[in-house]
Write an enzyme that holds these catalytic residues in place. Structure first.
Site, PDB file in Angstrom:
ATOM      1  N   SER A 162      27.128 -35.604  17.567  1.00  0.00           N
ATOM      2  CA  SER A 162      27.927 -36.771  17.216  1.00  0.00           C
ATOM      3  C   SER A 162      29.309 -36.640  17.839  1.00  0.00           C
ATOM      4  CB  SER A 162      28.071 -36.875  15.692  1.00  0.00           C
ATOM      5  OG  SER A 162      29.081 -37.794  15.332  1.00  0.00           O
ATOM      6  N   TYR A 188      31.125 -32.703   8.286  1.00  0.00           N
ATOM      7  CA  TYR A 188      30.187 -33.334   9.215  1.00  0.00           C
ATOM      8  C   TYR A 188      30.549 -32.989  10.653  1.00  0.00           C
ATOM      9  CZ  TYR A 188      27.579 -36.996  11.683  1.00  0.00           C
ATOM     10  OH  TYR A 188      26.742 -37.664  12.545  1.00  0.00           O
TER      11      TYR A 188
END
Length: 320
Positions: A162, A188
């Site tokens: 990501s 994350y």
């Protein structure tokens, strides 16, 4: 890495997975896609299977892949799709999946993930759940399947990352948020930095015929956002006042979001390429942590010393 050395392809940011794999024959190839029952994972499974591959969907709820398996089974000339249970946060589950695998494995797509859990959660293995699901579980699975990957002769491992990694180097002092305050987005981002570093460290497998690359699929509305509340979704500009999802112009469909995964899993254009990071079907530019431009792979995620240190950390963690 300079711009001239970056690998490019004829595809673009909104090319679909089907377009990327058009003309590629995967008959006889075997693939595993984690989290392949929904979102970009399901589109990855669909593209690989329609090209002839035998695909195993590794998911916590195998029944969720039944409709996809039935869809593929009805297509003449397609490969097969089956589902097996896998909980990436539970080493017992990872070990059971790997031990049950028989024969070579040509493609492993580490696609499953969770994002921005609002509070710190710990999985069955005692790991912070985002790091467990997004990285440590995939590291355990991939290393456990190393023999099967090597037996394929020219296997590909695809790590779905990501752009959130860009501002979050891996914190070796407290990766599990045991001392520092938990932050959903930092957790994350760190887990996705780990995925890129995994690809860098995995070039040790090149002599075994195994290539490993990471990617950013882009912005897509899928179940990945399930932990975000409506206020956050509105702040991102993708939900109206009535609660309807309103993707922005640069957002991709799941089929477009799966394209870079499929490129790295099956395209002859990236044959032999390893240890790199892609986005929008191209190799990404290297950026610094304070770079305000869109996209790119952070220099800290390509750091060789950090990659080796993280490999040692993960190898120790999954032995416990």
């Amino acid at each position: 890495m300079n711009a001239a050395s970056r690998l490019t392809t004829p595809f673009h940011s909104h090319t679909s997975a089907a377009e990327v794999i058009d003309g590629v024959d995967l008959t006889g190839r075997r693939a595993v896609v984690t989290g392949g029952a929904s979102g970009i994972g399901a589109e990855t499974v669909r593209a690989l299977a329609l090209a002839g591959a035998e695909v195993t969907v590794a998911t916590r709820r195998p029944e969720a892949a039944e409709s996809l398996a039935a869809e593929i089974a009805a297509v003449r000339g397609a490969g097969s799709v089956r589902a097996e249970a896998l909980d990436l946060g539970d080493l017992t589950s990872v070990d059971a999946f790997a031990q049950a695998w028989e024969g070579p494995l040509d493609i492993l797509v580490a696609n499953a993930g969770i994002m921005a859990l609002p509070t710190r959660e710990v999985g069955p293995g005692g790991w912070e759940l985002q790091l467990a699901t997004n990285y440590l579980g995939h590291f355990a699975l991939t290393t456990a399947l190393h023999t099967a990957l090597r037996a394929a002769g020219s296997a590909r491992v695809v790590l779905v990352g990501s752009g959130a990694h860009r501002n979050v180097p891996f914190d070796f002092d407290d990766p599990q948020f045991e001392g520092r305050p938990y932050d959903p987005w930092v957790a994350y981002g760190q887990s996705k930095t780990a995925m890129v570093l995994f690809a860098v460290g995995a070039d040790r497998w090149a002599a075994d015929g195994i290539t490993v690359n990471a990617l950013n699929p882009g912005y897509i509305l899928t179940n990945l956002q399930r932990h975000l509340d409506d206020d956050t979704m509105r702040a991102f500009g993708v939900m109206d006042d009535e609660g309807n999802l309103t993707p922005l112009p640069y957002y991709k469909t799941p089929a477009q979001g799966a394209a870079t995964s499929v490129l790295l899993a099956a395209s002859p254009l990236v044959k032999g390429v390893t240890g790199r990071y892609f986005e929008d079907n191209q190799e990404a530019r290297v950026v610094e942590i304070d770079d305000e431009g869109p996209g790119g792979v952070a220099r800290h995620a390509l750091d060789r010393h950090a990659a080796e240190r993280l490999w040692a950390y993960a190898a120790d963690a999954v032995r416990r």
